[in-house]
Every structure is written in structure tokens, then in C-alpha cells.
Design an enzyme around this catalytic site. Structure first.
Site, PDB file in Angstrom:
ATOM      1  N   ILE A  12       0.842  -1.209   0.000  1.00  0.00           N
ATOM      2  CA  ILE A  12       0.000   0.000   0.000  1.00  0.00           C
ATOM      3  C   ILE A  12       0.877   1.260   0.000  1.00  0.00           C
ATOM      4  CG2 ILE A  12      -1.849   1.241   1.194  1.00  0.00           C
ATOM      5  CD1 ILE A  12      -2.575  -1.476   2.574  1.00  0.00           C
ATOM      6  N   GLY A  36       9.001  -5.143   2.271  1.00  0.00           N
ATOM      7  CA  GLY A  36       8.904  -4.332   1.061  1.00  0.00           C
ATOM      8  C   GLY A  36      10.039  -4.654   0.095  1.00  0.00           C
ATOM      9  N   TYR A 139      -1.572  -9.091  16.579  1.00  0.00           N
ATOM     10  CA  TYR A 139      -1.562  -8.053  15.535  1.00  0.00           C
ATOM     11  C   TYR A 139      -2.666  -7.025  15.802  1.00  0.00           C
ATOM     12  CZ  TYR A 139      -2.517  -5.887  10.991  1.00  0.00           C
ATOM     13  OH  TYR A 139      -2.774  -4.978   9.989  1.00  0.00           O
ATOM     14  N   VAL A 169      -7.322  -5.072   2.068  1.00  0.00           N
ATOM     15  CA  VAL A 169      -6.874  -4.332   0.883  1.00  0.00           C
ATOM     16  C   VAL A 169      -6.292  -5.319  -0.139  1.00  0.00           C
ATOM     17  CG1 VAL A 169      -5.492  -2.374   0.112  1.00  0.00           C
ATOM     18  CG2 VAL A 169      -6.289  -2.477   2.501  1.00  0.00           C
TER      19      VAL A 169
HETATM   20  N1  LIG Z   1      -3.056  -5.173   3.360  1.00  0.00           N
HETATM   21  C1  LIG Z   1      -4.140  -5.116   4.110  1.00  0.00           C
HETATM   22  O1  LIG Z   1      -5.171  -5.734   3.802  1.00  0.00           O
HETATM   23  C2  LIG Z   1      -4.166  -4.281   5.367  1.00  0.00           C
HETATM   24  C3  LIG Z   1      -5.347  -4.258   6.125  1.00  0.00           C
HETATM   25  C4  LIG Z   1      -5.367  -3.496   7.279  1.00  0.00           C
HETATM   26  C5  LIG Z   1      -4.263  -2.753   7.655  1.00  0.00           C
HETATM   27  N2  LIG Z   1      -3.123  -2.801   6.905  1.00  0.00           N
HETATM   28  C6  LIG Z   1      -1.967  -2.019   7.349  1.00  0.00           C
HETATM   29  O2  LIG Z   1      -1.513  -1.228   6.260  1.00  0.00           O
HETATM   30  C7  LIG Z   1      -0.102  -1.057   6.359  1.00  0.00           C
HETATM   31  C8  LIG Z   1       0.571  -1.446   5.053  1.00  0.00           C
HETATM   32  O3  LIG Z   1       0.269  -2.811   4.793  1.00  0.00           O
HETATM   33  P1  LIG Z   1       0.733  -3.561   3.477  1.00  0.00           P
HETATM   34  O4  LIG Z   1      -0.313  -4.550   3.155  1.00  0.00           O
HETATM   35  O5  LIG Z   1       1.174  -2.587   2.460  1.00  0.00           O
HETATM   36  O6  LIG Z   1       1.981  -4.388   4.037  1.00  0.00           O
HETATM   37  P2  LIG Z   1       3.482  -4.528   3.492  1.00  0.00           P
HETATM   38  O7  LIG Z   1       4.118  -5.589   4.332  1.00  0.00           O
HETATM   39  O8  LIG Z   1       3.504  -4.674   2.020  1.00  0.00           O
HETATM   40  O9  LIG Z   1       4.105  -3.115   3.868  1.00  0.00           O
HETATM   41  C9  LIG Z   1       4.662  -2.818   5.125  1.00  0.00           C
HETATM   42  C10 LIG Z   1       6.008  -2.186   4.884  1.00  0.00           C
HETATM   43  O10 LIG Z   1       6.585  -1.841   6.150  1.00  0.00           O
HETATM   44  C11 LIG Z   1       7.949  -2.203   6.128  1.00  0.00           C
HETATM   45  N3  LIG Z   1       8.364  -2.425   7.519  1.00  0.00           N
HETATM   46  C12 LIG Z   1       8.011  -3.443   8.349  1.00  0.00           C
HETATM   47  N4  LIG Z   1       8.590  -3.281   9.546  1.00  0.00           N
HETATM   48  C13 LIG Z   1       9.338  -2.151   9.460  1.00  0.00           C
HETATM   49  C14 LIG Z   1      10.177  -1.456  10.368  1.00  0.00           C
HETATM   50  N5  LIG Z   1      10.385  -1.917  11.612  1.00  0.00           N
HETATM   51  N6  LIG Z   1      10.774  -0.312   9.956  1.00  0.00           N
HETATM   52  C15 LIG Z   1      10.583   0.155   8.692  1.00  0.00           C
HETATM   53  N7  LIG Z   1       9.808  -0.455   7.794  1.00  0.00           N
HETATM   54  C16 LIG Z   1       9.193  -1.601   8.177  1.00  0.00           C
HETATM   55  C17 LIG Z   1       8.049  -3.445   5.266  1.00  0.00           C
HETATM   56  O11 LIG Z   1       9.339  -3.656   4.730  1.00  0.00           O
HETATM   57  C18 LIG Z   1       7.010  -3.132   4.201  1.00  0.00           C
HETATM   58  O12 LIG Z   1       7.603  -2.464   3.088  1.00  0.00           O
HETATM   59  C19 LIG Z   1       0.345  -1.880   7.568  1.00  0.00           C
HETATM   60  O13 LIG Z   1       0.421  -1.022   8.681  1.00  0.00           O
HETATM   61  C20 LIG Z   1      -0.784  -2.877   7.747  1.00  0.00           C
HETATM   62  O14 LIG Z   1      -0.872  -3.328   9.078  1.00  0.00           O
HETATM   63  C21 LIG Z   1      -3.045  -3.550   5.764  1.00  0.00           C
END
Ligand SMILES: NC(=O)c1ccc[n+]([C@@H]2O[C@H](COP(=O)([O-])OP(=O)(O)OC[C@H]3O[C@@H](n4cnc5c(N)ncnc54)[C@H](O)[C@@H]3O)[C@@H](O)[C@H]2O)c1
Length: 310
Positions: A12, A36, A139, A169
Site C-alpha cells: 500500500i 517491502g 496483531y 486491501v
Molecule cells: N493489506 C491489508 O489488507 C491491510 C489491512 C489493514 C491494515 N493494513 C496495514 O496497512 C499497512 C501497510 O500494509 P501492506 O499490506 O502494504 O503491508 P506490506 O508488508 O507490504 O508493507 C509494510 C512495509 O513496512 C515495512 N516495515 C516493516 N517493519 C518495518 C520497520 N520496523 N521499519 C521500517 N519499515 C518496516 C516493510 O518492509 C514493508 O515495506 C500496515 O500497517 C498494515 O498493518 C493492511
């Protein structure tokens, strides 16, 4: 808009970074690349390779920013079951770090990526934000704690905050290959491979699937909404429609032209039966109106998965 996106190399966060770069202004990304990918990074944004748990990296990242979009986190319920301390460190300590640094640097507004999982299976569906929170995983607890921190910071300090509760998402760049991959990329990969998709339980559990560009728009709307209306609040971000996993497989079968029968396995502990948002508050207060229907979003996602395959 001068902005920091934490987690901007992720699914995202990278779409949000693309939108911010297209709007102009200085954009920074802070990501430790734990989930990522470098190829998701936008060359128009300044990349800081570091963790949100590292106070020096975070201080460097927030410096000069008017807006912070805080998306970096350990995602996935199953990952938090395997490593609750790791989830807490990234999602709670990391969030508090980002918030504190943002406050100290004079950031105007921080948008926090929260999650529908904090409802834990609400009694009222479609679920409004006023429903009790009953997180059922480490979580979800960590996302609830993050929400409380961002709300309290808006009350106590000179920083505006908005929490956005994303519901399931999906879209291009969501990884099908990670240990804790989400259901849509897993289903698409299985169907394109001609393999039976794995369904936990009877497949009648349903979700409010939200296309990634609508989530990007929700973040931009939250950054622009009047502070007296939105600061300190939490908003459901979802189209407010619901589809069972079986319906999802039907749609994906039609799009991919592959109709392999699913393999039903035991239900997952704590799986929520029905999830559907009441997003009226985000519609009214953030002026956010999702535009993608699920079929168009799935078509775009399938196309993207196909381009990634050898
Ligand atoms: N995908 C979904 O359906 C969904 C639903 C609800 C909430 N979210 C929230 O949205 C956000 C983005 O989710 P996403 O699906 O893009 O996940 P994703 O794992 O693709 O993205 C998360 C990013 O955070 C980075 N990251 C993790 N720990 C880190 C740290 N300690 N320091 C720096 N970077 C760090 C990862 O490398 C990754 O690029 C998250 O907070 C997730 O909890 C996602």
C-alpha cells in the site's frame, strides 16, 4: 505536500508514495525492506533504509515533513501469532517512535494505518466505528494500541492525527510469495498455476475487499480534511460490500479462465465469519468515496500477477 511514508516500499505504501510524488512536493520513504521491495521504490522519493524502531533514522525521516503517513508494520495475523514480541516492537514501539519524532519535528498531521481486525468480529454488521473493539490476535492488539496512541497525541500535543481502519486491501504489488500472503494473491497464483486454491473452512466467510487505489485516496482525503472535524478520530475504510471466499473464487475463475476446484482444509483459529464496514463517517467527514468495484480491481490485480510471472 512534503510528506514521509513509512513502509513506502511495501504494497500500500508504494502506491501512496507514487500518488504523493505525482502531486509534487518532497516525499521521503522510510522502510527497512523486511517485507517491502526495492523495485517498489519511487525514484522521485528520497529513500531512507532504516527501521521505525531506530530513533535516529526516524528523526532523520520526519525532518522537514508536514505530513506523515505511517504504514510500516509487521502485517498479518499469523505472523503475530508466530512472533508476538516482534509485532509489538514494530507496531507499538515503532508507532510511538514515529509519533514522538513527528511531534518533536513539528509535523502537522499523521495518518495511521489501522485495521478492521481490531473489531474482532463485531455484533453489528455493517460495522460502524462506535462498535466495541475486541481484538483477537497480537496483531489486532498492536493496531488498537497504535490507534490509542495517535488519538492521545492529538489530544495532548500540537499534532493532528487520523487513524484509518483498512478492511482487506488488495491490488497490484501485493505479494503472493511471502509466508503470510493474503488470500487474493494466493488464490490468483493457485489458479494461474492450475492448482487447487486452499480454502480454510467452508469458504462462506466474507470480507469487505478494498482496492488499493481507494486506500491511497482515503489517505489523501484524511490529510486534507478539516482538523476540527477529523483530528483524533478513526475511520472505516472499505466500500461497504461483502463477498464470500467462494464468490471471490468464482470471480477469479471467470477472470483467469481457470476453474480448479478448491481444497477445503480446517478453519483457522479465530477466523472472523463476516466483516463489512459502515463507511458513512469517512464518506461524510473525509469526503472519501471509493470508486473501484471488486471485479475491475480483481482484473487489474490478475493482470499484474501475470506480468510478474516468468
Ligand atoms: N493489506 C491489508 O489488507 C491491510 C489491512 C489493514 C491494515 N493494513 C496495514 O496497512 C499497512 C501497510 O500494509 P501492506 O499490506 O502494504 O503491508 P506490506 O508488508 O507490504 O508493507 C509494510 C512495509 O513496512 C515495512 N516495515 C516493516 N517493519 C518495518 C520497520 N520496523 N521499519 C521500517 N519499515 C518496516 C516493510 O518492509 C514493508 O515495506 C500496515 O500497517 C498494515 O498493518 C493492511
Amino acid at each position: 505536500m512534503d510528506a514521509l511514508v513509512t513502509g513506502g516500499a511495501g504494497f500500500i505504501g508504494s502506491h501512496l508514495t507514487d500518488a504523493l510524488v505525482a502531486l509534487g512536493g518532497r516525499v521521503k520513504v522510510l522502510d527497512d525492506l523486511s517485507a517491502g521491495l526495492e523495485r517498489n521504490l519511487n525514484s522521485g522519493a528520497e529513500f531512507i533504509n532504516g527501521s521505525i524502531t531506530d530513533t535516529d533514522a526516524v528523526a532523520q525521516a520526519v525532518e522537514g515533513c508536514e505530513y506523515v503517513f505511517h504504514l510500516a508494520a509487521h502485517g498479518a495475523v499469523a505472523r503475530s501469532l508466530a512472533n508476538p514480541l516482534g509485532s509489538n516492537e514494530a507496531n507499538v514501539t515503532g508507532t510511538l517512535n514515529v509519533l514522538t519524532a513527528a511531534r518533536d519535528a513539528g509535523v502537522r498531521r499523521l495518518m495511521f494505518a489501522s485495521s478492521s481486525s481490531i473489531y474482532g468480529g463485531a455484533d453489528v454488521v455493517p460495522t460502524p466505528e462506535t462498535q466495541p473493539l475486541r481484538p483477537r490476535s497480537p496483531y489486532a492488539v498492536s493496531k488498537m494500541a497504535g490507534e490509542w496512541y495517535v488519538r492521545v497525541f492529538a489530544e495532548l500535543f500540537e499534532i493532528e492525527t487520523v487513524a484509518l481502519r483498512y478492511f482487506n486491501v488488495f491490488g497490484p504489488r501485493q505479494r503472493p510469495d511471502s509466508t503470510y500472503a493474503a488470500v487474493i494473491p494466493l488464490f490468483i497464483s493457485a489458479l494461474l498455476d492450475g492448482q487447487p486454491p486452499t480454502v480454510h473452512g467452508d469458504g462462506m466467510q466474507s470480507r469487505d475487499f478494498t482496492f488499493v487505489t481507494d486506500v491511497v485516496q482515503a489517505n489523501l482525503c484524511a490529510a486534507r480534511a478539516p482538523s476540527e472535524v477529523c483530528s483524533g478520530n478513526a475511520y472505516n475504510i472499505a466500500p461497504g460490500a461483502t463477498h464470500s471466499l467462494i464468490e471471490l473464487l468464482d470471480m477469479l475463475g471467470t477472470i483467469t479462465g481457470s476453474n480448479v476446484a478448491p481444497n477445503f482444509v480446517a478453519p483457522r483459529a479465530g477466523d472472523i465469519r463476516l466483516s463489512r464496514a459502515d463507511a458513512a463517517l469517512a464518506n461524510a467527514q473525509l469526503d472519501w468515496h471509493p470508486t473501484h468495484n471488486i471485479l475491475d480491481g480483481l482484473r487489474e490485480t490478475v493482470q499484474w500477477v501475470q506480468t510478474q510471472r516468468p
